[in-house]
Design a protein around this motif. Structure first.
Motif, PDB file in Angstrom:
ATOM      1  N   PRO A  13     -11.582   2.822 -20.078  1.00 20.72           N
ATOM      2  CA  PRO A  13     -11.996   3.805 -21.092  1.00 20.72           C
ATOM      3  C   PRO A  13     -13.209   3.384 -21.905  1.00 20.72           C
ATOM      4  CG  PRO A  13      -9.602   3.515 -21.099  1.00 20.72           C
ATOM      5  CD  PRO A  13     -10.155   2.469 -20.181  1.00 20.72           C
ATOM      6  N   TRP A  14     -13.354   2.074 -22.189  1.00 22.86           N
ATOM      7  CA  TRP A  14     -14.469   1.638 -23.028  1.00 22.86           C
ATOM      8  C   TRP A  14     -15.810   1.673 -22.281  1.00 22.86           C
ATOM      9  CZ3 TRP A  14     -10.330  -1.395 -21.596  1.00 22.86           C
ATOM     10  CH2 TRP A  14     -10.575  -2.364 -20.630  1.00 22.86           C
ATOM     11  N   GLU A  15     -15.764   1.833 -20.956  1.00 21.36           N
ATOM     12  CA  GLU A  15     -17.006   1.933 -20.186  1.00 21.36           C
ATOM     13  C   GLU A  15     -17.349   3.367 -19.810  1.00 21.36           C
ATOM     14  OE1 GLU A  15     -17.068  -0.579 -16.796  1.00 21.36           O
ATOM     15  OE2 GLU A  15     -16.764  -2.432 -17.930  1.00 21.36           O
ATOM     16  N   GLU A  16     -16.441   4.294 -20.080  1.00 19.75           N
ATOM     17  CA  GLU A  16     -16.728   5.686 -19.768  1.00 19.75           C
ATOM     18  C   GLU A  16     -17.807   6.219 -20.707  1.00 19.75           C
ATOM     19  OE1 GLU A  16     -13.249   8.064 -19.867  1.00 19.75           O
ATOM     20  OE2 GLU A  16     -12.630   7.538 -17.843  1.00 19.75           O
ATOM     21  N   GLU A  17     -18.788   6.887 -20.107  1.00 18.21           N
ATOM     22  CA  GLU A  17     -19.868   7.468 -20.892  1.00 18.21           C
ATOM     23  C   GLU A  17     -19.631   8.959 -21.083  1.00 18.21           C
ATOM     24  OE1 GLU A  17     -23.714   6.445 -19.420  1.00 18.21           O
ATOM     25  OE2 GLU A  17     -23.008   4.551 -18.582  1.00 18.21           O
ATOM     26  N   GLU A  18     -20.205   9.482 -22.133  1.00 15.13           N
ATOM     27  CA  GLU A  18     -20.050  10.908 -22.416  1.00 15.13           C
ATOM     28  C   GLU A  18     -20.766  11.726 -21.350  1.00 15.13           C
ATOM     29  OE1 GLU A  18     -20.960  14.123 -26.000  1.00 15.13           O
ATOM     30  OE2 GLU A  18     -21.563  12.023 -26.184  1.00 15.13           O
ATOM     31  N   VAL A  19     -20.080  12.751 -20.862  1.00 15.22           N
ATOM     32  CA  VAL A  19     -20.668  13.629 -19.848  1.00 15.22           C
ATOM     33  C   VAL A  19     -21.661  14.557 -20.527  1.00 15.22           C
ATOM     34  CG1 VAL A  19     -20.177  15.328 -18.060  1.00 15.22           C
ATOM     35  CG2 VAL A  19     -18.537  13.498 -18.518  1.00 15.22           C
TER      36      VAL A  19
END
Length: 407
Positions: free
Chosen positions: A241-247
């Motif tokens: 989750p901490w590496e997910e970027e905003e779409v």
């Protein structure tokens, strides 16, 4: 459950399993351990120094399994008993005078009676017409209870009124769907190759025999035209989750509903959104998913050339599972569009006419989490390779060539 083609391999597997159980400090009850085999004559297997009992019929996960006709009769008797018991509450509710309506009675039938048939679908799919006819009679009785119809009412009329398909067709659909989920996994390679050989005509059956399930499954796969879904789908690893970027989602809402604007105004609005994102090094991808009135669903993807927006680089269209929502169909179109551009170069702009799908992509708690997280996993891979992916909403059916072609 442990399966093997030869006794030697099975005995070796049992020995290793026994050693593993001992190392974990667990205990297996040898008296409750059984085995089945097709071979005739005396056959023996040993587990922890004790002979395992050989049985013709065994109840496993609520279903009777075996190689003989006795097993099929036992499974049928078990299912019919379970269904008839569940018809009693349905009959009590319908005739109690409490004013229970048809929708509630239908929901009760689907959840308490037909769910039993669906659970046993992989086993029931190999049964003959005579045995399946007994299950059809259970559904016929339930339809008469729900609609308060006499026994001489036409079955097709009751099915049409309740929007129910025959038990045979429902069993076939559920068994095919379960088999496809298995074939798409790594463990489904053997079954996937067998079905592929039948579909390609390189394998034929001259009798039902031991390959009855494969034969029946291949026939149903061709019947429902889902042979393209039997291939394994590579799943992109989901980032933490901490590496997910905003779409990146661009939605420029209209001040009024689409019906309040002339077609030319909507076309100009959509074209302005496209022109804002025009770049020689950016490819344009149009995705669209739709569901017909009969429940059949599919997706279309159009990828335009980077240097000439009027030149179509590639087109992809494919079927997806029946009776999905329109938003699910749109999300699957986006997912397959993302997979299609994997391995290429340059930035990509996706144009989608479903606001619901785009809102799900950027939501922190999406309702359709499975397909959304698959999209985000592919997006993470693309962004890791230095590519910029954006999504833009455009109105549908306004004359945009790429969108119309995808639709």
């Amino acid at each position: 459950m442990i399966q093997s083609k030869t006794f030697d391999v099975m005995q070796t597997a049992l020995n290793r399993f026994g050693n593993l159980i001992k190392s974990l400090g667990l205990v297996i009850n040898e008296s409750k351990t059984k085995f089945q085999c097709r071979a005739l004559g005396e056959k023996h297997l040993v587990f922890n120094g004790k002979n395992i009992e050989r049985v013709r019929i065994y109840k496993y996960l609520g279903m009777y399994v075996g190689y003989t006709a006795d097993c099929k009769d036992a499974e049928m008797a078990h299912i019919i008993t379970q269904c008839k018991v569940r018809l009693q509450p349905l009959r009590s509710m319908a005739y109690s005078g409490a004013g229970v309506g048809v929708p509630i009675l239908k929901m009760m039938y689907l959840t308490t009676v037909r769910s039993v048939l669906e659970y046993a679908s992989p086993v029931l799919s190999c049964l003959g017409e005579g045995r399946l006819e007994k299950l059809e009679k259970i559904q016929n009785a339930a339809m008469r209870i729900i609609l308060s119809c006499p026994r001489n009412t036409m079955i097709d009329v009751m099915r049409l009124e309740l929007n129910l398909q025959s038990v045979k067709n429902r069993i076939q659909e559920v068994s095919v769907a379960a088999a496809i989920r298995h074939m798409r996994s790594e463990s489904g390679l053997g079954l996937r190759n067998s079905i592929k050989d039948v579909v390609n005509g390189t394998r034929t059956f001259w009798r039902q025999g031991k390959n009855g399930y494969v034969k029946e499954l291949a026939r149903n796969v061709l019947k429902y035209e889902v042979q393209n879904f039997c291939e394994e789908i590579p799943q992109a690893p989901r980032p933490p989750p901490w590496e997910e970027e905003e779409v990146k989602v661009n939605i420029t809402p209209l001040q009024k509903k689409n019906e309040c604007y002339a077609l030319g105004v909507l076309r100009t609005h959509a074209q302005n959104q496209i022109n804002k994102l025009y770049n020689e090094n950016t490819a344009h991808v149009y995705c669209d998913g739709s569901v017909r009135e009969d429940g059949r669903a599919g997706c279309g993807i159009v990828i335009l050339d980077k240097t000439d927006s009027a030149c179509v680089q590639s087109e992809i269209n494919f079927r997806i599972s029946n009776n999905v929502s329109s938003t699910q169909a749109e999300l699957y179109a986006i997912l397959y569009g993302l997979r299609e551009i994997t391995g290429g170069e340059g930035d990509v702009c996706f144009f989608v006419d479903s606001r619901g799908a785009l809102e799900s992509l950027k939501s922190t708690a999406p309702a359709l989490a499975d397909v959304v997280f698959q999209c985000r996993a592919v997006l993470h891979q693309l962004k890791q390779s230095g590519r910029f992916i954006s999504f833009t909403w455009i109105p549908s059916h306004v004359g945009i060539p790429g969108n119309e072609r995808a639709d």
